[in-house]
Design a protein around this motif. Structure first.
Motif, PDB file in Angstrom:
ATOM      1  N   HIS A  29       2.543 -13.727   5.275  1.00 26.65           N
ATOM      2  CA  HIS A  29       4.000 -13.758   5.162  1.00 26.65           C
ATOM      3  C   HIS A  29       4.646 -12.577   5.883  1.00 26.65           C
ATOM      4  O   HIS A  29       4.259 -11.424   5.662  1.00 26.65           O
ATOM      5  CB  HIS A  29       4.439 -13.711   3.694  1.00 26.65           C
ATOM      6  N   PHE A  30       5.606 -12.881   6.728  1.00 31.76           N
ATOM      7  CA  PHE A  30       6.584 -11.908   7.226  1.00 31.76           C
ATOM      8  C   PHE A  30       7.944 -12.560   7.026  1.00 31.76           C
ATOM      9  O   PHE A  30       8.148 -13.720   7.414  1.00 31.76           O
ATOM     10  CB  PHE A  30       6.364 -11.572   8.696  1.00 31.76           C
ATOM     11  N   LEU A  31       8.874 -11.831   6.417  1.00 32.31           N
ATOM     12  CA  LEU A  31      10.162 -12.390   6.027  1.00 32.31           C
ATOM     13  C   LEU A  31      11.295 -11.483   6.481  1.00 32.31           C
ATOM     14  O   LEU A  31      11.083 -10.281   6.702  1.00 32.31           O
ATOM     15  CB  LEU A  31      10.240 -12.534   4.499  1.00 32.31           C
ATOM     16  N   PRO A  32      12.510 -12.027   6.591  1.00 26.84           N
ATOM     17  CA  PRO A  32      13.656 -11.151   6.827  1.00 26.84           C
ATOM     18  C   PRO A  32      13.697 -10.050   5.769  1.00 26.84           C
ATOM     19  O   PRO A  32      13.349 -10.291   4.603  1.00 26.84           O
ATOM     20  CB  PRO A  32      14.854 -12.101   6.708  1.00 26.84           C
ATOM     21  N   GLU A  33      14.118  -8.860   6.154  1.00 28.69           N
ATOM     22  CA  GLU A  33      13.971  -7.682   5.294  1.00 28.69           C
ATOM     23  C   GLU A  33      14.585  -7.874   3.909  1.00 28.69           C
ATOM     24  O   GLU A  33      13.958  -7.538   2.890  1.00 28.69           O
ATOM     25  CB  GLU A  33      14.597  -6.458   5.975  1.00 28.69           C
ATOM     26  N   ARG A  34      15.786  -8.402   3.834  1.00 32.33           N
ATOM     27  CA  ARG A  34      16.442  -8.545   2.528  1.00 32.33           C
ATOM     28  C   ARG A  34      15.668  -9.502   1.628  1.00 32.33           C
ATOM     29  O   ARG A  34      15.477  -9.237   0.431  1.00 32.33           O
ATOM     30  CB  ARG A  34      17.875  -9.046   2.739  1.00 32.33           C
ATOM     31  N   MET A  35      15.202 -10.597   2.196  1.00 36.86           N
ATOM     32  CA  MET A  35      14.425 -11.561   1.425  1.00 36.86           C
ATOM     33  C   MET A  35      13.087 -10.957   1.000  1.00 36.86           C
ATOM     34  O   MET A  35      12.639 -11.145  -0.132  1.00 36.86           O
ATOM     35  CB  MET A  35      14.193 -12.819   2.267  1.00 36.86           C
ATOM     36  N   GLU A  36      12.478 -10.200   1.896  1.00 34.74           N
ATOM     37  CA  GLU A  36      11.194  -9.582   1.582  1.00 34.74           C
ATOM     38  C   GLU A  36      11.309  -8.590   0.425  1.00 34.74           C
ATOM     39  O   GLU A  36      10.454  -8.552  -0.470  1.00 34.74           O
ATOM     40  CB  GLU A  36      10.655  -8.879   2.836  1.00 34.74           C
TER      41      GLU A  36
END
Length: 294
Positions: A29-36
């Motif tokens: 998983h790599f996600l947009p920062e806010r979602m992460e």
């Protein structure tokens, strides 16, 4: 076996001893920062159904996580994002495709949700070169049999692009989980290339049945056989022969859930090795099966 308390530094020697060129991990998983940040907060702090949660081993900046994957020899991985509400998937797909363009090892990844316009943005993702999709039926809380998704499943069956489906009840029950909802989708679209996350843990038996029944259904190893999983959701010994056969038949692939895991990456590999299913099985699971799929 890896040493130094499952040190990641030993991972390259581990796969070299198997004669592999590296590892292919289909559950990263790599996600947009806010979602992460929100996902990490959830796992770090848990809740009424997750207890105290768990300490995330790789709660690091993106560059540091990429450096670790490269150092370990993970040659190919996706950036699996998943939508949990409407009007979210298309933007996530834009982000994951951009991440893949900037990250040579990353498979172009996408997601979808039952909503107006889903067919159009899945078509667009396929045209943009997406190589793998992810949906999370437990977090998303949606029924894979929803009428909005009927044409999407048909498109994916025709394309042969795999979709990683979290269809089991870990980490908490909820949503349209279990083998029956996704099994009904497969009955309508038997050529779908579905990868069942976590081997279907803890509902191993019915998901193994799906993998045996459908030519393109596979299982990923994410977090299975680790000390963490074996404490609460042990893999049943009766399925070891099926696990061996499915792996050698191209139907088991390496998955890790990196970075949101409560143990070093190397421990997942140790957990597979200590099954003692043989080097041909390890080679198939850690490279050959995923290579043939993507």
């Amino acid at each position: 076996m890896l040493t130094e308390q499952h040190s990641d530094a030993g991972v390259p020697d581990w796969w070299r001893r198997l004669g592999l060129p590296g590892l292919i991990d289909l559950h990263v998983h790599f996600l947009p920062e806010r979602m992460e940040r929100r996902v990490w907060h959830h796992f770090n702090h848990g809740g009424p159904l997750m207890g105290d949660g768990w300490r995330i081993e790789y709660e690091w900046p993106v560059a540091q996580r990429l450096e670790r994957l490269r150092a370990m020899g993970v040659q190919t991985f996706p950036a699996l994002a998943y939508a949990h509400k409407p009007d979210m998937a298309a933007d996530l797909n834009t982000w994951t495709l951009d991440f893949a363009r900037r990250t040579p090892e990353c498979l172009p990844s996408a997601t979808f949700y039952p909503e107006p316009g889903v067919v159009q943005y899945v078509r667009r993702a396929l045209a943009d070169g997406v190589k793998i999709f992810k949906v999370h039926l437990q977090v998303g809380g949606f029924d894979p049999r929803a009428r909005e998704l009927e044409e999407v499943w048909g498109l994916l069956a025709e394309s042969g692009v795999p979709v990683v489906v979290h269809a089991s009840s870990v980490p908490v029950p909820g949503g349209y989980v279990g083998a029956e909802p996704i099994g009904q989708v497969l009955r309508r679209h038997p050529r779908l290339r579905v990868v069942i996350a976590h081997l279907g843990m803890p509902e191993y038996d019915p998901f193994f049945d799906l993998a045996a029944r459908y030519e393109r259904v596979a299982l990923d190893t994410t977090m299975t056989f680790t000390d963490f999983a074996e404490r609460g959701m042990p893999f049943p010994d009766r399925l070891r022969p099926a696990l061996l056969d499915l792996g050698l038949a191209g139907k088991v692939v390496l998955g890790s859930d990196f970075p949101t895991i409560p143990h070093p990456y190397a421990h997942q590999l140790d957990a597979l090795a200590r099954l003692d299913l043989g080097e041909p099985w390890l080679r198939a699971v850690c490279w050959d099966n995923a290579s043939a799929m993507i």
